[in-house]
Scaffold this active site. Sequence first.
Site, short mmCIF file in Angstrom:
data_model
loop_
_atom_site.label_atom_id
_atom_site.label_comp_id
_atom_site.label_asym_id
_atom_site.label_seq_id
_atom_site.Cartn_x
_atom_site.Cartn_y
_atom_site.Cartn_z
N GLU A 164 9.86 43.04 -41.27
CA GLU A 164 10.87 42.84 -40.22
C GLU A 164 10.24 42.24 -38.96
O GLU A 164 9.18 42.67 -38.52
CB GLU A 164 11.52 44.19 -39.89
CG GLU A 164 12.59 44.06 -38.82
CD GLU A 164 13.44 45.31 -38.71
OE1 GLU A 164 13.96 45.76 -39.76
OE2 GLU A 164 13.54 45.85 -37.61
N TYR B 246 18.51 41.66 -34.37
CA TYR B 246 19.53 41.13 -33.45
C TYR B 246 19.48 42.06 -32.24
O TYR B 246 19.60 43.28 -32.41
CB TYR B 246 20.85 41.29 -34.19
CG TYR B 246 22.02 40.49 -33.71
CD1 TYR B 246 22.14 39.14 -34.00
CD2 TYR B 246 23.06 41.12 -33.03
CE1 TYR B 246 23.26 38.44 -33.62
CE2 TYR B 246 24.18 40.42 -32.65
CZ TYR B 246 24.28 39.08 -32.94
OH TYR B 246 25.40 38.39 -32.58
N ALA C 243 19.87 44.33 -28.81
CA ALA C 243 20.92 45.26 -28.38
C ALA C 243 22.00 44.48 -27.62
O ALA C 243 21.69 43.62 -26.80
CB ALA C 243 20.33 46.35 -27.51
N ASP D 232 22.93 49.44 -31.12
CA ASP D 232 22.78 50.51 -30.14
C ASP D 232 23.46 50.11 -28.84
O ASP D 232 23.76 48.94 -28.63
CB ASP D 232 21.29 50.77 -29.87
CG ASP D 232 20.69 51.67 -30.94
OD1 ASP D 232 21.38 52.63 -31.34
OD2 ASP D 232 19.57 51.40 -31.38
N ALA E 185 29.45 50.20 -38.35
CA ALA E 185 28.86 49.22 -39.26
C ALA E 185 29.74 49.02 -40.50
O ALA E 185 29.83 47.91 -41.04
CB ALA E 185 27.46 49.67 -39.67
N HIS F 198 20.95 60.09 -38.17
CA HIS F 198 21.18 59.22 -37.02
C HIS F 198 21.30 60.10 -35.76
O HIS F 198 21.96 61.14 -35.80
CB HIS F 198 22.47 58.40 -37.23
CG HIS F 198 22.71 57.43 -36.12
ND1 HIS F 198 23.55 57.71 -35.07
CD2 HIS F 198 22.17 56.22 -35.86
CE1 HIS F 198 23.54 56.68 -34.22
NE2 HIS F 198 22.71 55.76 -34.70
N LYS G 227 3.32 41.63 -35.78
CA LYS G 227 1.87 41.45 -35.93
C LYS G 227 1.52 41.16 -37.39
O LYS G 227 1.84 41.95 -38.28
CB LYS G 227 1.11 42.70 -35.47
CG LYS G 227 1.39 43.08 -34.03
CD LYS G 227 0.76 42.10 -33.07
CE LYS G 227 0.97 42.54 -31.64
NZ LYS G 227 1.15 41.48 -30.69
C1 FAD Z 1 16.86 49.10 -41.01
C2 FAD Z 1 17.42 49.10 -39.61
C3 FAD Z 1 17.58 47.88 -38.94
C4 FAD Z 1 18.10 47.85 -37.64
N1 FAD Z 1 18.25 46.63 -37.00
C5 FAD Z 1 18.82 46.57 -35.78
C6 FAD Z 1 19.05 45.32 -35.12
O1 FAD Z 1 18.71 44.26 -35.63
N2 FAD Z 1 19.65 45.32 -33.89
C7 FAD Z 1 20.04 46.48 -33.29
O2 FAD Z 1 20.58 46.42 -32.17
N3 FAD Z 1 19.84 47.69 -33.88
C8 FAD Z 1 19.24 47.76 -35.12
N4 FAD Z 1 19.07 48.98 -35.73
C9 FAD Z 1 19.47 50.19 -35.02
C10 FAD Z 1 20.97 50.53 -35.27
O3 FAD Z 1 21.78 49.53 -34.70
C11 FAD Z 1 21.22 51.87 -34.63
O4 FAD Z 1 20.54 52.89 -35.29
C12 FAD Z 1 22.69 52.21 -34.36
O5 FAD Z 1 22.71 53.30 -33.45
C13 FAD Z 1 23.47 52.63 -35.60
O6 FAD Z 1 23.67 51.58 -36.43
P1 FAD Z 1 24.31 51.81 -37.90
O7 FAD Z 1 24.51 50.49 -38.48
O8 FAD Z 1 23.55 52.81 -38.64
O9 FAD Z 1 25.73 52.41 -37.44
P2 FAD Z 1 26.87 53.22 -38.21
O10 FAD Z 1 26.64 53.28 -39.66
O11 FAD Z 1 28.17 52.66 -37.74
O12 FAD Z 1 26.67 54.70 -37.63
C14 FAD Z 1 26.64 54.93 -36.24
C15 FAD Z 1 26.98 56.40 -35.97
O13 FAD Z 1 28.36 56.61 -36.21
C16 FAD Z 1 28.56 57.55 -37.27
N5 FAD Z 1 29.65 57.00 -38.10
C17 FAD Z 1 29.59 55.87 -38.83
N6 FAD Z 1 30.78 55.64 -39.40
C18 FAD Z 1 31.60 56.63 -39.00
C19 FAD Z 1 32.97 56.93 -39.22
N7 FAD Z 1 33.73 56.14 -39.98
N8 FAD Z 1 33.48 58.03 -38.63
C20 FAD Z 1 32.72 58.82 -37.84
N9 FAD Z 1 31.41 58.58 -37.59
C21 FAD Z 1 30.87 57.49 -38.17
C22 FAD Z 1 27.23 57.66 -38.00
O14 FAD Z 1 27.03 58.94 -38.58
C23 FAD Z 1 26.24 57.39 -36.88
O15 FAD Z 1 26.00 58.55 -36.13
C24 FAD Z 1 18.50 49.05 -37.00
C25 FAD Z 1 18.31 50.28 -37.68
C26 FAD Z 1 17.78 50.31 -38.96
C27 FAD Z 1 17.58 51.62 -39.64
#
Ligand code: FAD
Length: 293
Positions: free
Chosen positions: A21, A53, A55, A113, A131, A156, A279
């Site tokens: 990544e 991508y 924040a 985030d 997501a 999370h 890196k």
């Molecule tokens: C592999 C990886 C790559 C990442 N890449 C990036 C990046 O490129 N850019 C960036 O800004 N961030 C990135 N992140 C961080 C990520 O955006 C954050 O962790 C963010 O807070 C949550 O994203 P998510 O897609 O898991 O969200 P979601 O799956 O939407 O979850 C977010 C929160 O909402 C809750 N939730 C989800 N769906 C529901 C629902 N229907 N009802 C109630 N609660 C729900 C979940 O339990 C969780 O607590 C990455 C994280 C990982 C693990």
Amino acid sequence: MSKQQPITDLFQNDRSLLSVEFFPPKSAESVDVLVEAAKRISTCSPDFVSVTYGAGGSTRDLSASVSKRMKDEVGLQVMPHFTCAGSTQEELGAIIDSFYEEGYRNIMALRGDAPQGQSAFVAKEGGFEYASDLVAFIKDRHPDICIGIAGYPEKHPEAPSMESDLDALKIKVDAGAAFITTQLFFENEAFFEYVDAVRSRGIDLPIIPGIMPVLALKQIKRITQLCQSELPQALESQLSEVESDPESVRRIGVEWAMRQIEELIDKGAPGVHIYALNKAKSAIELINAARGN
Ligand SMILES: Cc1cc2nc3c(=O)[nH]c(=O)nc-3n(C[C@H](O)[C@H](O)[C@H](O)COP(=O)(O)OP(=O)(O)OC[C@H]3O[C@@H](n4cnc5c(N)ncnc54)[C@H](O)[C@@H]3O)c2cc1C
């Protein structure tokens, strides 16, 4: 336009899937440095690389140009990340369509985030809250795009419980995801327990563990605090002892990650996603070790 291979095809290979990544640097000038790092990493043939991508969608243009250069100039399989942050559905649709036209067939779909200085994620008006909404949206627009989603072995940070986080994961999976990449962790037990919990929900998608080699103590403390992954006391003590010597810190970090990767692959993980912090040296060492070179 050369069409990229869906990552689901790569899971059919005999060898473990290794990916790296990158995050877009702050300035356009530093993109050249990053592309050079990617060229070095490409010599040990990672299966694909992903490009984050920023924040709030803050690095949208840089993310796009980094992805394009890695695809066209370095010749890598590239999985761009997209988040719901800061964009309406219409805006996201237009960006995703343009990536599709450029040949990308893999997307990491995330919520994103809250931007720095804000405590909670707030969906843009006309945008998506979770997501899972983005996964369904992409799948509806381009059914042949292979979608990765995030999973959290240590939960999370915002989820009230692991159970509710797994419920949320199931919604993302049912929306059309093809594989799960995990948040970084330093104790493999957390990953193995997570895999069991995910499987007990009837989710059988590949789960790729995300591994970050520690490169600096202050940096990893900041990162683990942000994503609420635990930095084990044993690792922290080893790092503290040599804190004033950056190469020794790096060495300890890489060796810890190597041991994690070896055990993960031995015990059946389909591969490893390396959070390389841009890196090349550590990423190359880890890929070579994972391949037994
Ligand atoms: C592999 C990886 C790559 C990442 N890449 C990036 C990046 O490129 N850019 C960036 O800004 N961030 C990135 N992140 C961080 C990520 O955006 C954050 O962790 C963010 O807070 C949550 O994203 P998510 O897609 O898991 O969200 P979601 O799956 O939407 O979850 C977010 C929160 O909402 C809750 N939730 C989800 N769906 C529901 C629902 N229907 N009802 C109630 N609660 C729900 C979940 O339990 C969780 O607590 C990455 C994280 C990982 C693990």
